[in-house]
Design a protein around this motif. Structure first.
Motif, PDB file in Angstrom:
ATOM      1  N   LYS A   3       0.977  -0.903  -0.105  1.00  0.00           N
ATOM      2  CA  LYS A   3      -0.314   0.077   0.023  1.00  0.00           C
ATOM      3  C   LYS A   3       0.686   1.490  -0.158  1.00  0.00           C
ATOM      4  CE  LYS A   3      -4.388  -1.958   1.935  1.00  0.00           C
ATOM      5  NZ  LYS A   3      -4.641  -2.119   3.975  1.00  0.00           N
ATOM      6  N   LYS A   5       1.930   4.682   0.977  1.00  0.00           N
ATOM      7  CA  LYS A   5       1.880   5.494   2.701  1.00  0.00           C
ATOM      8  C   LYS A   5       1.581   6.634   2.279  1.00  0.00           C
ATOM      9  CE  LYS A   5       5.814   3.057   4.770  1.00  0.00           C
ATOM     10  NZ  LYS A   5       6.761   3.409   5.345  1.00  0.00           N
ATOM     11  N   GLY A   7       0.221  10.651   4.957  1.00  0.00           N
ATOM     12  CA  GLY A   7      -0.378  11.719   6.006  1.00  0.00           C
ATOM     13  C   GLY A   7      -1.312  11.769   5.707  1.00  0.00           C
ATOM     14  N   PHE A  29      -4.424   3.322  -0.306  1.00  0.00           N
ATOM     15  CA  PHE A  29      -3.729   3.711   0.840  1.00  0.00           C
ATOM     16  C   PHE A  29      -3.694   3.193   2.264  1.00  0.00           C
ATOM     17  CE2 PHE A  29      -5.549   6.665  -1.971  1.00  0.00           C
ATOM     18  CZ  PHE A  29      -4.274   6.717  -2.928  1.00  0.00           C
ATOM     19  N   GLU A  30      -2.594   3.525   2.971  1.00  0.00           N
ATOM     20  CA  GLU A  30      -1.714   3.694   4.404  1.00  0.00           C
ATOM     21  C   GLU A  30      -1.591   4.602   4.981  1.00  0.00           C
ATOM     22  OE1 GLU A  30       0.016  -0.290   7.283  1.00  0.00           O
ATOM     23  OE2 GLU A  30       0.778   0.372   5.840  1.00  0.00           O
ATOM     24  N   SER A  32       0.543   6.133   6.984  1.00  0.00           N
ATOM     25  CA  SER A  32       1.710   5.924   7.897  1.00  0.00           C
ATOM     26  C   SER A  32       2.060   7.194   8.964  1.00  0.00           C
ATOM     27  CB  SER A  32       2.421   5.452   7.131  1.00  0.00           C
ATOM     28  OG  SER A  32       2.696   7.044   5.837  1.00  0.00           O
ATOM     29  N   ASP A  75       6.473  10.260   6.889  1.00  0.00           N
ATOM     30  CA  ASP A  75       7.511   9.187   5.947  1.00  0.00           C
ATOM     31  C   ASP A  75       5.955   9.138   5.293  1.00  0.00           C
ATOM     32  OD1 ASP A  75       8.640   7.370   4.895  1.00  0.00           O
ATOM     33  OD2 ASP A  75       8.381   5.972   7.007  1.00  0.00           O
ATOM     34  N   ALA A  76       5.530   8.821   4.464  1.00  0.00           N
ATOM     35  CA  ALA A  76       4.400   9.787   3.130  1.00  0.00           C
ATOM     36  C   ALA A  76       5.046   9.700   2.172  1.00  0.00           C
ATOM     37  CB  ALA A  76       3.435   9.669   3.999  1.00  0.00           C
ATOM     38  N   ASP A  77       4.329   8.871   1.324  1.00  0.00           N
ATOM     39  CA  ASP A  77       4.104   9.957  -0.880  1.00  0.00           C
ATOM     40  C   ASP A  77       3.265  10.929  -0.599  1.00  0.00           C
ATOM     41  OD1 ASP A  77       5.781   7.397  -1.303  1.00  0.00           O
ATOM     42  OD2 ASP A  77       4.824   6.023  -0.689  1.00  0.00           O
TER      43      ASP A  77
END
Length: 342
Positions: A3, A5, A7, A29-30, A32, A75-77
């Motif tokens: 998945k 990441k 925010g 999506f997850e 994070s 920490d995410a895309d």
């Protein structure tokens, strides 16, 4: 498949909570990272979030430690921004410069020439402004925006009407109090009352609609040529914006033709997780749509229309904090993934 990441910026507020609700158990999506003010940073989300939705706080986020809103903490895309417009003005570009995709619900950058103001069912091609934006601003990331909640509800219904030639639109909105935030409208101001003014709202509807329906030539968007006039009212409804819309159409269609256009509307996005089976639901009852009965259709992502009459006049209704806010941003992000921007 791993998945992506994600925010949430402004995670403890009303729209931030809607983002968390929309992202819980999302197939792509997850969550994070959850970011909020300094006073919440360092504490577990379940301790600091004054949860106001009619569901439990998702177990997946209860124990996440909230961080201060700073790119180095995330920490995410992709980050979903539920920030107030004044904070978004400086924070969102900082994240974009650091390589984040920022899916924003804020008004700060909606009308910037190189930033998409996107509704996937209406103007998906405008997402290609991202390439222009990155070149213009020398950013590794980007900002995409969704429109004002009332604009989204109306624009979804206008898309099928393009075939009839839109000449002008007049709209009177009856907007729910949740649009002002949980503490935004004093109880004694709205009980037994209607407030015929929402600061900046009419201007947003009148300008955003023209950009959304404008032509993208690969470099910029040229505004649509029709006119929009809005009158906005706050009403004692918790969720769900209702709009009375008058559409002047060049081909002067009959109400049945408009009804058929609404029913046949299929933007081809049913494979996206947040897209409802029916983006537009037609209600034939003489007294529908109604907020309490229709706002949660399609898990809050469908727009309901009814009272289609000669003129053309009709009533539209959508959930302002789902279809008009968090859900709209999540749907934008899903389309970004499909187009290869994530």
């Amino acid at each position: 498949m791993a998945k992506i990441k994600v925010g949430v910026l402004g995670a403890t507020g009303n729209v931030g909570q809607r983002f968390i609700q929309a992202l819980d158990n999302h197939p792509w999506f997850e969550i994070s990272a959850l970011a909020a003010s300094e006073r919440s940073a360092g504490k577990k989300y379940g301790e600091v979030a004054d949860w106001k939705l009619g569901t439990e706080i998702p177990e997946s986020v209860e124990d996440i430690e909230v961080v201060a809103i700073d790119p180095k903490n995330i920490d995410a895309d992709i980050v979903f921004s539920a920030l107030p417009a004044d904070l978004a003005m400086t924070i969102e570009p900082a994240f974009a410069k650091e390589g984040f995709v920022v899916a924003s619900n804020a008004a700060s950058f909606r009308m910037e020439e190189d930033i998409p103001l996107a509704i996937p069912e209406v103007n998906p091609d405008h997402l290609d402004l991202i390439d222009v934006q990155k070149k213009n601003r020398n950013w590794d990331g980007c900002i995409i925006t969704n429109p004002n909640c009332s604009t989204i509800v109306m624009a979804v219904t206008l898309k099928p009407l393009l075939e009839f030639g839109i000449e002008s639109i007049n709209v009177a909105t009856m907007q729910a109090i949740s649009g002002a935030g949980y503490n935004g409208v004093y109880a004694m101001s709205i009980y037994d009352n209607i407030v015929p003014y929402i600061g900046g709202e009419e201007e947003k509807i009148e300008t955003e609609t023209l950009k959304i329906f404008g032509d993208f030539d690969g470099a910029k968007v040229k505004n649509a040529p029709f006119k929009v006039s809005a009158s906005c009212n706050r009403v004692p409804v918790i969720d769900g914006h209702t709009e009375a819309i008058w559409a002047t159409l060049a081909k002067n269609p009959k109400p049945d033709a408009v009804r058929d256009a609404f029913l046949k509307f299929d933007p081809g996005l049913s494979h996206l997780p947040t897209e409802p089976k029916h983006p537009i639901i037609v209600r034939d009852e003489p007294d529908r749509p109604q907020p309490r009965l229709d706002r949660d259709m399609g898990k809050g992502m469908s727009v309901s229309v009814g009272r289609i009459r000669e003129g053309i006049r009709y009533v539209a209704l959508g959930h302002n904090t789902v279809r008009g806010a968090a859900g709209a941003s999540v749907l934008n992000a899903e389309l970004l993934k499909e187009k290869g921007y994530l």
